[in-house]
Scaffold this motif. Structure first.
Motif, PDB file in Angstrom:
ATOM      1  N   VAL A 207       0.836  -1.204   0.000  1.00 23.81           N
ATOM      2  CA  VAL A 207       0.000   0.000   0.000  1.00 23.81           C
ATOM      3  C   VAL A 207       0.871   1.254   0.000  1.00 23.81           C
ATOM      4  CG1 VAL A 207      -1.677   1.335   1.334  1.00 23.81           C
ATOM      5  CG2 VAL A 207      -1.948  -1.145   1.111  1.00 23.81           C
ATOM      6  N   ALA A 208       1.903   1.269   0.829  1.00 19.30           N
ATOM      7  CA  ALA A 208       2.779   2.438   0.910  1.00 19.30           C
ATOM      8  C   ALA A 208       3.535   2.641  -0.403  1.00 19.30           C
ATOM      9  CB  ALA A 208       3.758   2.290   2.065  1.00 19.30           C
ATOM     10  N   ARG A 209       4.008   1.566  -1.011  1.00 20.15           N
ATOM     11  CA  ARG A 209       4.732   1.687  -2.294  1.00 20.15           C
ATOM     12  C   ARG A 209       3.788   2.179  -3.392  1.00 20.15           C
ATOM     13  NH1 ARG A 209       6.664  -3.512  -0.914  1.00 20.15           N
ATOM     14  NH2 ARG A 209       5.466  -4.334  -2.667  1.00 20.15           N
ATOM     15  N   ASP A 210       2.567   1.635  -3.398  1.00 22.28           N
ATOM     16  CA  ASP A 210       1.584   2.077  -4.398  1.00 22.28           C
ATOM     17  C   ASP A 210       1.235   3.556  -4.206  1.00 22.28           C
ATOM     18  OD1 ASP A 210       1.549  -0.435  -5.487  1.00 22.28           O
ATOM     19  OD2 ASP A 210      -0.409  -1.001  -4.641  1.00 22.28           O
ATOM     20  N   MET A 211       1.087   3.972  -2.946  1.00 26.21           N
ATOM     21  CA  MET A 211       0.756   5.366  -2.666  1.00 26.21           C
ATOM     22  C   MET A 211       1.887   6.286  -3.110  1.00 26.21           C
ATOM     23  SD  MET A 211      -0.370   7.219   0.879  1.00 26.21           S
ATOM     24  CE  MET A 211      -1.776   6.147   1.084  1.00 26.21           C
ATOM     25  N   HIS A 212       3.113   5.891  -2.857  1.00 32.61           N
ATOM     26  CA  HIS A 212       4.253   6.704  -3.281  1.00 32.61           C
ATOM     27  C   HIS A 212       4.287   6.808  -4.805  1.00 32.61           C
ATOM     28  CE1 HIS A 212       8.169   8.613  -2.901  1.00 32.61           C
ATOM     29  NE2 HIS A 212       8.503   7.929  -3.976  1.00 32.61           N
ATOM     30  N   SER A 213       4.024   5.689  -5.462  1.00 32.92           N
ATOM     31  CA  SER A 213       4.012   5.688  -6.922  1.00 32.92           C
ATOM     32  C   SER A 213       2.913   6.616  -7.447  1.00 32.92           C
ATOM     33  CB  SER A 213       3.802   4.269  -7.429  1.00 32.92           C
ATOM     34  OG  SER A 213       3.678   4.251  -8.816  1.00 32.92           O
ATOM     35  N   ARG A 214       1.748   6.555  -6.830  1.00 34.35           N
ATOM     36  CA  ARG A 214       0.632   7.413  -7.246  1.00 34.35           C
ATOM     37  C   ARG A 214       0.951   8.882  -7.012  1.00 34.35           C
ATOM     38  NH1 ARG A 214      -5.054   7.725  -7.994  1.00 34.35           N
ATOM     39  NH2 ARG A 214      -5.275   9.862  -8.650  1.00 34.35           N
ATOM     40  N   LEU A 215       1.549   9.204  -5.881  1.00 33.93           N
ATOM     41  CA  LEU A 215       1.927  10.589  -5.607  1.00 33.93           C
ATOM     42  C   LEU A 215       2.929  11.090  -6.649  1.00 33.93           C
ATOM     43  CD1 LEU A 215       2.245  10.585  -1.725  1.00 33.93           C
ATOM     44  CD2 LEU A 215       0.590  11.867  -3.086  1.00 33.93           C
ATOM     45  N   GLN A 216       3.873  10.233  -7.022  1.00 31.21           N
ATOM     46  CA  GLN A 216       4.865  10.618  -8.033  1.00 31.21           C
ATOM     47  C   GLN A 216       4.184  10.879  -9.379  1.00 31.21           C
ATOM     48  OE1 GLN A 216       8.171  11.358  -7.735  1.00 31.21           O
ATOM     49  NE2 GLN A 216       7.951  11.998  -9.854  1.00 31.21           N
ATOM     50  N   MET A 217       3.253  10.011  -9.762  1.00 30.70           N
ATOM     51  CA  MET A 217       2.524  10.222 -11.022  1.00 30.70           C
ATOM     52  C   MET A 217       1.694  11.504 -10.965  1.00 30.70           C
ATOM     53  SD  MET A 217       1.366   6.421 -12.338  1.00 30.70           S
ATOM     54  CE  MET A 217       0.220   6.162 -11.004  1.00 30.70           C
ATOM     55  N   ASP A 218       1.074  11.761  -9.815  1.00 37.74           N
ATOM     56  CA  ASP A 218       0.287  12.988  -9.660  1.00 37.74           C
ATOM     57  C   ASP A 218       1.166  14.237  -9.780  1.00 37.74           C
ATOM     58  OD1 ASP A 218      -2.008  11.520  -9.349  1.00 37.74           O
ATOM     59  OD2 ASP A 218      -2.179  11.865  -7.182  1.00 37.74           O
TER      60      ASP A 218
END
Length: 130
Positions: free
Chosen positions: A73-84
Motif C-alpha cells: 500500500v505504501a509503495r503504491d501510494m508513493h508511486s501514485r503521488l509521483q505520477m500525480d
C-alpha cells in the motif's frame, strides 16, 4: 447528447435548446465570456513567457527509506503521488494565465514618461468598465 440525456447549462441547470450543437456547447465550455466580447480586453499568456519558475515533476520528499514504507500500500501510494506530481507539473508548466491585453507590459507603462501608454491603458480600462 449521445447518452440520450438533455443537455443542461452547468450554471443554471436549465435545459439547452434542442438545436444547440456540439460545437456551440464546446465553445461555451471553453470560452464562455467571448460571447460578450471580453476577448478584446483579456488575452491568455503562456506561463513560461511570464518568467514563472516551472513546477517540479519530482516529489519534494522521499519516504521510501522509512520502515513503514515497505508495504505494498505504501509503495503504491508513493508511486501514485509521483505520477500525480508529474501530471500536475505537465499541466501547470504548459498552462496560460489570463491578463488584461492593455496591461501586458507593465514596465512600459511605468517607464513611459510621456504617459501616452498609461493614458491608452486607462482609456481601455474605462471602456471595459462601461
Amino acid at each position: 447528447r449521445d447518452e440520450g440525456k438533455t443537455a443542461c447549462c452547468p450554471l443554471t441547470r436549465e435545459e439547452l435548446p434542442p438545436d444547440t450543437s456540439k460545437r456551440q456547447i464546446r465553445h461555451f465550455a471553453t470560452t464562455p465570456l467571448e460571447a460578450i466580447g471580453l476577448d478584446r480586453w483579456v488575452t491568455l499568456v503562456p506561463r513560461s513567457s511570464l518568467g514563472y519558475p516551472p513546477a517540479a515533476s519530482a516529489l519534494g520528499f522521499d519516504t521510501r527509506a522509512h520502515p513503514d514504507a515497505r508495504s505494498k500500500v505504501a509503495r503504491d501510494m508513493h508511486s501514485r503521488l509521483q505520477m500525480d506530481a508529474e501530471e500536475f507539473a505537465k499541466q501547470y508548466n504548459t498552462s496560460s494565465v489570463a491578463r488584461c491585453a492593455f496591461l501586458l507590459d507593465a514596465d512600459a507603462l511605468v517607464a513611459d514618461e510621456s504617459m501616452a501608454t498609461c493614458k491608452a491603458a486607462v482609456a481601455e480600462l474605462q471602456a471595459l468598465l462601461r
